[in-house]
Write an enzyme that holds these catalytic residues in place. Structure first.
Site, PDB file in Angstrom:
ATOM      1  N   LEU A 107       0.843  -1.196   0.000  1.00 19.46           N
ATOM      2  CA  LEU A 107       0.000   0.000   0.000  1.00 19.46           C
ATOM      3  C   LEU A 107       0.875   1.241   0.000  1.00 19.46           C
ATOM      4  CD1 LEU A 107      -2.899  -0.948   2.413  1.00 19.46           C
ATOM      5  CD2 LEU A 107      -2.472  -1.586   0.037  1.00 19.46           C
ATOM      6  N   GLY A 156       1.013  -5.180   1.339  1.00 19.57           N
ATOM      7  CA  GLY A 156      -0.018  -5.197   0.296  1.00 19.57           C
ATOM      8  C   GLY A 156       0.437  -5.889  -0.978  1.00 19.57           C
ATOM      9  N   ASN A 177       4.462  -7.730   6.544  1.00 21.87           N
ATOM     10  CA  ASN A 177       5.388  -7.159   7.526  1.00 21.87           C
ATOM     11  C   ASN A 177       4.791  -5.973   8.290  1.00 21.87           C
ATOM     12  OD1 ASN A 177       5.300  -5.531   5.237  1.00 21.87           O
ATOM     13  ND2 ASN A 177       7.340  -4.703   5.586  1.00 21.87           N
TER      14      ASN A 177
HETATM   15  C1  LIG Z   1      -6.934  -3.011  14.890  1.00 24.48           C
HETATM   16  C2  LIG Z   1      -6.511  -2.734  13.501  1.00 24.48           C
HETATM   17  C3  LIG Z   1      -7.536  -2.109  12.709  1.00 24.48           C
HETATM   18  C4  LIG Z   1      -7.356  -1.660  11.524  1.00 24.48           C
HETATM   19  C5  LIG Z   1      -6.054  -1.685  10.875  1.00 24.48           C
HETATM   20  C6  LIG Z   1      -6.196  -1.214   9.567  1.00 24.48           C
HETATM   21  C7  LIG Z   1      -5.210  -0.991   8.753  1.00 24.48           C
HETATM   22  C8  LIG Z   1      -3.791  -0.850   8.997  1.00 24.48           C
HETATM   23  C9  LIG Z   1      -3.005  -1.722   8.056  1.00 24.48           C
HETATM   24  C10 LIG Z   1      -2.791  -1.128   6.721  1.00 24.48           C
HETATM   25  C11 LIG Z   1      -2.060  -2.092   5.855  1.00 24.48           C
HETATM   26  C12 LIG Z   1      -0.971  -1.770   5.217  1.00 24.48           C
HETATM   27  C13 LIG Z   1      -0.298  -2.702   4.315  1.00 24.48           C
HETATM   28  C14 LIG Z   1       0.859  -2.134   3.539  1.00 24.48           C
HETATM   29  O1  LIG Z   1       1.069  -2.519   2.429  1.00 24.48           O
HETATM   30  S1  LIG Z   1       1.819  -0.923   4.255  1.00 24.48           S
HETATM   31  C15 LIG Z   1       3.209  -0.753   3.170  1.00 24.48           C
HETATM   32  C16 LIG Z   1       4.276  -1.733   3.543  1.00 24.48           C
HETATM   33  N1  LIG Z   1       5.384  -1.633   2.634  1.00 24.48           N
HETATM   34  C17 LIG Z   1       6.639  -1.687   3.017  1.00 24.48           C
HETATM   35  O2  LIG Z   1       6.960  -1.849   4.164  1.00 24.48           O
HETATM   36  C18 LIG Z   1       7.686  -1.528   1.949  1.00 24.48           C
HETATM   37  C19 LIG Z   1       8.439  -0.262   2.118  1.00 24.48           C
HETATM   38  N2  LIG Z   1       9.433  -0.124   1.069  1.00 24.48           N
HETATM   39  C20 LIG Z   1      10.613  -0.784   1.056  1.00 24.48           C
HETATM   40  O3  LIG Z   1      10.914  -1.589   1.924  1.00 24.48           O
HETATM   41  C21 LIG Z   1      11.540  -0.506  -0.068  1.00 24.48           C
HETATM   42  O4  LIG Z   1      11.135   0.721  -0.669  1.00 24.48           O
HETATM   43  C22 LIG Z   1      11.563  -1.582  -1.154  1.00 24.48           C
HETATM   44  C23 LIG Z   1      12.275  -2.831  -0.590  1.00 24.48           C
HETATM   45  C24 LIG Z   1      10.165  -1.946  -1.635  1.00 24.48           C
HETATM   46  C25 LIG Z   1      12.374  -1.064  -2.365  1.00 24.48           C
HETATM   47  O5  LIG Z   1      13.631  -0.626  -1.949  1.00 24.48           O
HETATM   48  P1  LIG Z   1      14.502   0.318  -2.891  1.00 24.48           P
HETATM   49  O6  LIG Z   1      15.809   0.524  -2.205  1.00 24.48           O
HETATM   50  O7  LIG Z   1      14.528  -0.229  -4.262  1.00 24.48           O
HETATM   51  O8  LIG Z   1      13.675   1.672  -2.992  1.00 24.48           O
HETATM   52  P2  LIG Z   1      13.544   2.823  -1.881  1.00 24.48           P
HETATM   53  O9  LIG Z   1      14.650   3.802  -2.061  1.00 24.48           O
HETATM   54  O10 LIG Z   1      13.354   2.244  -0.536  1.00 24.48           O
HETATM   55  O11 LIG Z   1      12.161   3.480  -2.306  1.00 24.48           O
HETATM   56  C26 LIG Z   1      12.044   4.302  -3.457  1.00 24.48           C
HETATM   57  C27 LIG Z   1      11.018   5.376  -3.181  1.00 24.48           C
HETATM   58  O12 LIG Z   1       9.742   4.747  -2.985  1.00 24.48           O
HETATM   59  C28 LIG Z   1       9.191   5.143  -1.729  1.00 24.48           C
HETATM   60  N3  LIG Z   1       8.407   4.006  -1.176  1.00 24.48           N
HETATM   61  C29 LIG Z   1       8.827   2.781  -0.906  1.00 24.48           C
HETATM   62  N4  LIG Z   1       7.827   2.027  -0.460  1.00 24.48           N
HETATM   63  C30 LIG Z   1       6.738   2.800  -0.445  1.00 24.48           C
HETATM   64  C31 LIG Z   1       5.376   2.599  -0.088  1.00 24.48           C
HETATM   65  N5  LIG Z   1       4.912   1.413   0.351  1.00 24.48           N
HETATM   66  N6  LIG Z   1       4.532   3.640  -0.201  1.00 24.48           N
HETATM   67  C32 LIG Z   1       4.947   4.834  -0.644  1.00 24.48           C
HETATM   68  N7  LIG Z   1       6.228   5.100  -1.013  1.00 24.48           N
HETATM   69  C33 LIG Z   1       7.106   4.083  -0.912  1.00 24.48           C
HETATM   70  C34 LIG Z   1      10.412   5.452  -0.891  1.00 24.48           C
HETATM   71  O13 LIG Z   1      10.042   6.272   0.202  1.00 24.48           O
HETATM   72  C35 LIG Z   1      11.289   6.139  -1.894  1.00 24.48           C
HETATM   73  O14 LIG Z   1      10.779   7.447  -2.048  1.00 24.48           O
HETATM   74  P3  LIG Z   1      11.749   8.695  -2.322  1.00 24.48           P
HETATM   75  O15 LIG Z   1      12.711   8.729  -1.151  1.00 24.48           O
HETATM   76  O16 LIG Z   1      12.426   8.397  -3.615  1.00 24.48           O
HETATM   77  O17 LIG Z   1      10.837   9.869  -2.347  1.00 24.48           O
END
Ligand SMILES: CC/C=C\C/C=C\CCC/C=C/CC(=O)SCCNC(=O)CCNC(=O)[C@H](O)C(C)(C)COP(=O)(O)OP(=O)(O)OC[C@H]1O[C@@H](n2cnc3c(N)ncnc32)[C@H](O)[C@@H]1OP(=O)(O)O
Length: 302
Positions: free
Chosen positions: A108, A153, A177
């Site tokens: 997400l 997601g 995660n």
């Molecule tokens: C009681 C409970 C009741 C209700 C609960 C309800 C809901 C809550 C739950 C909601 C569920 C959420 C599920 C999700 O999916 S949350 C998202 C989880 N994702 C992650 O943890 C991944 C994060 N990203 C990374 O680990 C790395 O980016 C990745 C390994 C994918 C790639 O690494 P790489 O080195 O290639 O790139 P980066 O330099 O890290 O990233 C490039 C740019 O992209 C931006 N980025 C990365 N991931 C995201 C994302 N998920 N959303 C938005 N933007 C993202 C990152 O910040 C970099 O941006 P800039 O610095 O270039 O601006």
């Protein structure tokens, strides 16, 4: 409602035959990412669909760089492409894969869940629910060709498929995660995981926010096959043949039998689930945790 309106507008403006370069004729042959020609490719800015109607399937390529984060627009475009394929009798299956090197989907879009207002959170969450419901219950065979990392997601999307092929690269970890971000996977994420790997593996994986490298993912049943990186697409195509050889109505009814109880749980509580999400994500502590996480991602670069 907002999603329905958004989808109608996007359907008109985005679902055009995919053509590249000025002067290309819509609906005719055009080049595709990675070279080669594609007859009647279509799509939208973030989703490229390469149909092979003669073979009964299409490849749906996610291309929302840099990391295929599931933004509202991206979710909407994926839904529209899926709907188009589902409503065309020529298609019995899709292979979903990524056009972003090394990333299947980062899950997400954290920016959709951070610093926005409750109306936006509600609209976003409804789109996330919709994507899961549509993929999870699709009458098409859905195969994920996972050619990159797929946390949270991204993992949910893969888990919603009927079969998962993962590229054998130690960087391509997959899992839910959420706890590592200080957030909680909703019950339907959890149910989808439990249905795939069983209760005990899911319980441990969810609490610890485990991201499984390929060999581990295969061992616990998170994916069905691990293949050398350059064979992901061909392996997905090969396995599709087996799925398409089964009488369609029998397979579809069986899929519904297996999945409907899980989907019904969300369908019954859809509004409550949205309210729950909005309340949860709006909390100061959760907003702070998300900001810190985003900041960490940025700092990783420097
Ligand atoms: C009681 C409970 C009741 C209700 C609960 C309800 C809901 C809550 C739950 C909601 C569920 C959420 C599920 C999700 O999916 S949350 C998202 C989880 N994702 C992650 O943890 C991944 C994060 N990203 C990374 O680990 C790395 O980016 C990745 C390994 C994918 C790639 O690494 P790489 O080195 O290639 O790139 P980066 O330099 O890290 O990233 C490039 C740019 O992209 C931006 N980025 C990365 N991931 C995201 C994302 N998920 N959303 C938005 N933007 C993202 C990152 O910040 C970099 O941006 P800039 O610095 O270039 O601006």
């Amino acid at each position: 409602m907002a999603l329905a309106v958004g989808m109608r507008v996007l359907t008109r403006s985005l679902l055009r035959p995919w053509v590249r370069g000025p002067g290309a004729t819509p609906g005719r042959t055009g080049p595709v990412a990675g070279g080669g020609d594609c007859v009647r490719c279509f799509g939208s800015p973030r989703v490229l669909v390469e149909p092979d109607p003669a073979a009964g399937f299409a490849v749906m390529k996610m291309r929302n760089p840099p990391v295929n984060s599931l933004s509202l627009e991206f979710l909407t475009e994926m839904l529209i492409s899926l709907e188009k394929l589902e409503s065309d009798k020529a298609f019995h299956a899709i292979i979903i894969t990524s056009d972003c090197p090394g990333i299947f989907s980062a899950g997400l879009d954290l920016k959709e869940m951070c610093g926005r207002d409750p109306t936006h959170y509600a609209e976003y969450w409804k789109a996330v629910q919709e994507l899961w419901l549509r993929f999870y219950l699709s009458h098409l065979v859905v195969i994920s060709a996972i050619n990159g990392v797929s946390p949270a997601g991204g993992c949910l999307l893969a888990l919603s498929s009927d079969y998962r092929v993962l590229a054998d690269n130690p960087k391509y970890a997959i899992g839910l995660n959420e706890t590592l971000l200080g957030i909680v996977a909703p019950f339907w994420f959890k149910d989808t995981l439990v249905n795939t790997v069983g209760h005990r593996v899911a319980e441990r994986a969810l609490q610890l926010g485990l991201l499984f490298p390929p060999a581990e993912a295969l061992r616990v049943g998170m994916v069905d096959q691990v293949v050398p990186e350059d064979q992901v697409q061909s392996a997905a195509r090969s396995v599709l043949a087996q799925w398409l050889a089964i009488p369609g109505h029998a397979r579809q009814l069986t899929k519904t039998l297996m999945r409907k109880p899980t989907a019904d749980r969300l369908l019954k509580e859809r509004d409550a689930d949205i309210q729950n999400f909005v309340r949860f994500i709006s909390r100061d502590a959760i907003q702070k945790a998300l900001r810190t996480y985003l900041e960490k991602l940025k700092q990783k670069k420097s």
